[in-house]
Design an enzyme around this catalytic site. Sequence first.
Site, PDB file in Angstrom:
ATOM      1  N   GLY A  90       8.626  33.509 -20.305  1.00  0.00           N
ATOM      2  CA  GLY A  90       8.763  35.087 -19.515  1.00  0.00           C
ATOM      3  C   GLY A  90       8.721  36.518 -20.254  1.00  0.00           C
ATOM      4  O   GLY A  90       8.622  36.929 -21.037  1.00  0.00           O
ATOM      5  N   GLU A 142       6.533  28.282 -10.093  1.00  0.00           N
ATOM      6  CA  GLU A 142       7.033  29.435 -10.779  1.00  0.00           C
ATOM      7  C   GLU A 142       6.224  30.227 -10.473  1.00  0.00           C
ATOM      8  O   GLU A 142       6.591  31.710 -10.596  1.00  0.00           O
ATOM      9  CB  GLU A 142       6.948  29.154 -12.709  1.00  0.00           C
ATOM     10  CG  GLU A 142       7.840  28.206 -12.653  1.00  0.00           C
ATOM     11  CD  GLU A 142       7.800  27.454 -14.411  1.00  0.00           C
ATOM     12  OE1 GLU A 142       8.283  28.521 -15.409  1.00  0.00           O
ATOM     13  OE2 GLU A 142       6.586  26.726 -15.020  1.00  0.00           O
ATOM     14  N   TYR A 197      17.516  33.608 -13.664  1.00  0.00           N
ATOM     15  CA  TYR A 197      16.721  34.239 -13.090  1.00  0.00           C
ATOM     16  C   TYR A 197      18.236  35.817 -11.723  1.00  0.00           C
ATOM     17  O   TYR A 197      17.069  36.533 -11.738  1.00  0.00           O
ATOM     18  CB  TYR A 197      15.697  34.123 -12.384  1.00  0.00           C
ATOM     19  CG  TYR A 197      14.394  33.404 -13.125  1.00  0.00           C
ATOM     20  CD1 TYR A 197      13.688  34.480 -13.900  1.00  0.00           C
ATOM     21  CD2 TYR A 197      14.652  31.559 -13.135  1.00  0.00           C
ATOM     22  CE1 TYR A 197      12.961  34.065 -15.190  1.00  0.00           C
ATOM     23  CE2 TYR A 197      13.729  31.451 -14.197  1.00  0.00           C
ATOM     24  CZ  TYR A 197      12.613  32.576 -15.096  1.00  0.00           C
ATOM     25  OH  TYR A 197      12.077  32.295 -15.825  1.00  0.00           O
ATOM     26  N   SER A 229      11.041  26.701 -15.879  1.00  0.00           N
ATOM     27  CA  SER A 229      12.052  27.621 -15.977  1.00  0.00           C
ATOM     28  C   SER A 229      13.424  26.937 -15.326  1.00  0.00           C
ATOM     29  O   SER A 229      13.639  27.404 -13.885  1.00  0.00           O
ATOM     30  CB  SER A 229      11.553  28.436 -14.880  1.00  0.00           C
ATOM     31  OG  SER A 229      10.984  30.049 -15.185  1.00  0.00           O
ATOM     32  N   ASP A 282      12.927  26.802 -27.898  1.00  0.00           N
ATOM     33  CA  ASP A 282      13.931  26.715 -27.351  1.00  0.00           C
ATOM     34  C   ASP A 282      14.402  25.458 -28.128  1.00  0.00           C
ATOM     35  O   ASP A 282      14.145  24.524 -29.206  1.00  0.00           O
ATOM     36  CB  ASP A 282      13.638  26.441 -26.436  1.00  0.00           C
ATOM     37  CG  ASP A 282      13.147  27.284 -25.341  1.00  0.00           C
ATOM     38  OD1 ASP A 282      13.750  28.457 -25.547  1.00  0.00           O
ATOM     39  OD2 ASP A 282      13.236  27.463 -24.252  1.00  0.00           O
ATOM     40  N   ARG A 318       7.904  30.480 -27.215  1.00  0.00           N
ATOM     41  CA  ARG A 318       9.121  31.115 -27.435  1.00  0.00           C
ATOM     42  C   ARG A 318       9.332  29.611 -27.425  1.00  0.00           C
ATOM     43  O   ARG A 318       9.289  28.940 -26.863  1.00  0.00           O
ATOM     44  CB  ARG A 318       9.952  31.702 -26.031  1.00  0.00           C
ATOM     45  CG  ARG A 318      11.322  31.906 -26.230  1.00  0.00           C
ATOM     46  CD  ARG A 318      12.184  31.801 -24.966  1.00  0.00           C
ATOM     47  NE  ARG A 318      12.281  30.797 -24.378  1.00  0.00           N
ATOM     48  CZ  ARG A 318      11.916  30.727 -23.208  1.00  0.00           C
ATOM     49  NH1 ARG A 318      11.371  31.288 -22.620  1.00  0.00           N
ATOM     50  NH2 ARG A 318      11.984  29.364 -22.922  1.00  0.00           N
ATOM     51  N   GLU A 329      11.822  22.654 -27.107  1.00  0.00           N
ATOM     52  CA  GLU A 329      10.182  22.810 -26.544  1.00  0.00           C
ATOM     53  C   GLU A 329       9.957  24.298 -26.935  1.00  0.00           C
ATOM     54  O   GLU A 329      10.928  24.961 -27.589  1.00  0.00           O
ATOM     55  CB  GLU A 329      10.499  22.468 -25.048  1.00  0.00           C
ATOM     56  CG  GLU A 329      11.671  23.694 -24.265  1.00  0.00           C
ATOM     57  CD  GLU A 329      11.016  23.398 -22.823  1.00  0.00           C
ATOM     58  OE1 GLU A 329       9.817  23.796 -22.176  1.00  0.00           O
ATOM     59  OE2 GLU A 329      12.065  23.070 -22.204  1.00  0.00           O
ATOM     60  N   ASN A 388       7.378  27.560 -25.541  1.00  0.00           N
ATOM     61  CA  ASN A 388       6.649  27.902 -24.507  1.00  0.00           C
ATOM     62  C   ASN A 388       5.810  28.578 -24.543  1.00  0.00           C
ATOM     63  O   ASN A 388       6.162  29.678 -25.587  1.00  0.00           O
ATOM     64  CB  ASN A 388       8.360  28.929 -23.661  1.00  0.00           C
ATOM     65  CG  ASN A 388       9.288  27.918 -23.366  1.00  0.00           C
ATOM     66  OD1 ASN A 388       9.190  27.103 -21.767  1.00  0.00           O
ATOM     67  ND2 ASN A 388      10.268  27.537 -23.634  1.00  0.00           N
TER      68      ASN A 388
END
Length: 318
Positions: free
Chosen positions: A283, A17, A222, A152, A263, A261, A277, A279
């Site tokens: 990002g 990443e 992305y 990612s 999800d 974050r 999960e 994070n």
Amino acid sequence: MTERLRVAVLAGGPSAEHEVSLESGQAVLDQLSKDRYDPVLVVIDRQGTWSQNLHRDTVDVVFPALHGPYGESGVVQGHLETLGLPYVGCGVLASAVGMDKAAMRRAFVAEDLPVTPHVWFTEHGWRTTTDRWGLVKSLAWPMFVKPANLGSSIGISRVTSMAELDAAVELALGYDRVIVVEQGIAARELACGVLGDYDTAEASAIVELNVDGVWFDYEAKYHGDTDFATIPAPIPDPIAEEVRELSLQAYRAIGGYGLSRVDFLYEEQTGRLYVLEVNTMPGFTSHSVYARGWAASGLPYPQLLDRLIELALARSAA
């Protein structure tokens, strides 16, 4: 005039990443108030070499805008603690658990959080078994094959047969020696930001990730041409409240601090939510939903960075 805080923004790193991290780091650097901070971008190359060494005489606080193994796994966090440097985000333990999808799910299960049916196994287990179907037979097709320690959507595959499973596991093993396989569920994808310390953290507006295809892969995240996020997510109020509450529970399940974050999958027909999960360093690019969720909650990007730095300094002073 108050002396500006010296902020080192870490970006890059040896993980897959690397490029995303560089984008995150530059975005953070651009959004930090130059009236309050004296920021510098410290790039870690793919071999792990730092462009500048850090110590207490040169920096007041560190913002590790690093994603994936090495940067988001607790390794850098532990290094910064040995240097006595305050840093943004989760500590060593939460970072390590949040990075490892197998360990993370064990923490979720221990706290009775709803998770998708899944299995995990090591490379050794995969290579030595005479019954590879036996490793995943508790799951139904389609399945998602993931390296345990990566983000990612890198190294992830959606599979619908044993032939595809074999290829997907080999791909994932190129990134990690532990593999997680999840049962696919027809559901909407949601995300919720968490901000604060362990006891008083808050949850942001909920984001829906609009998937153009069968799943939300790296290219869509992305390099997609359209905005993939709807903020706030068009979901019933009781579901939104449950997402926020589950986000805080998942955050605490790993011992979170600073930010994360979380999800989710939302199975609309049944009303069920599944925690996918956490994070621990989401990002911070122009596409990223963490800051956008907080902006929709009334906390613009520059003020979000202020709050994260305040939290880092508060933890260091405790």
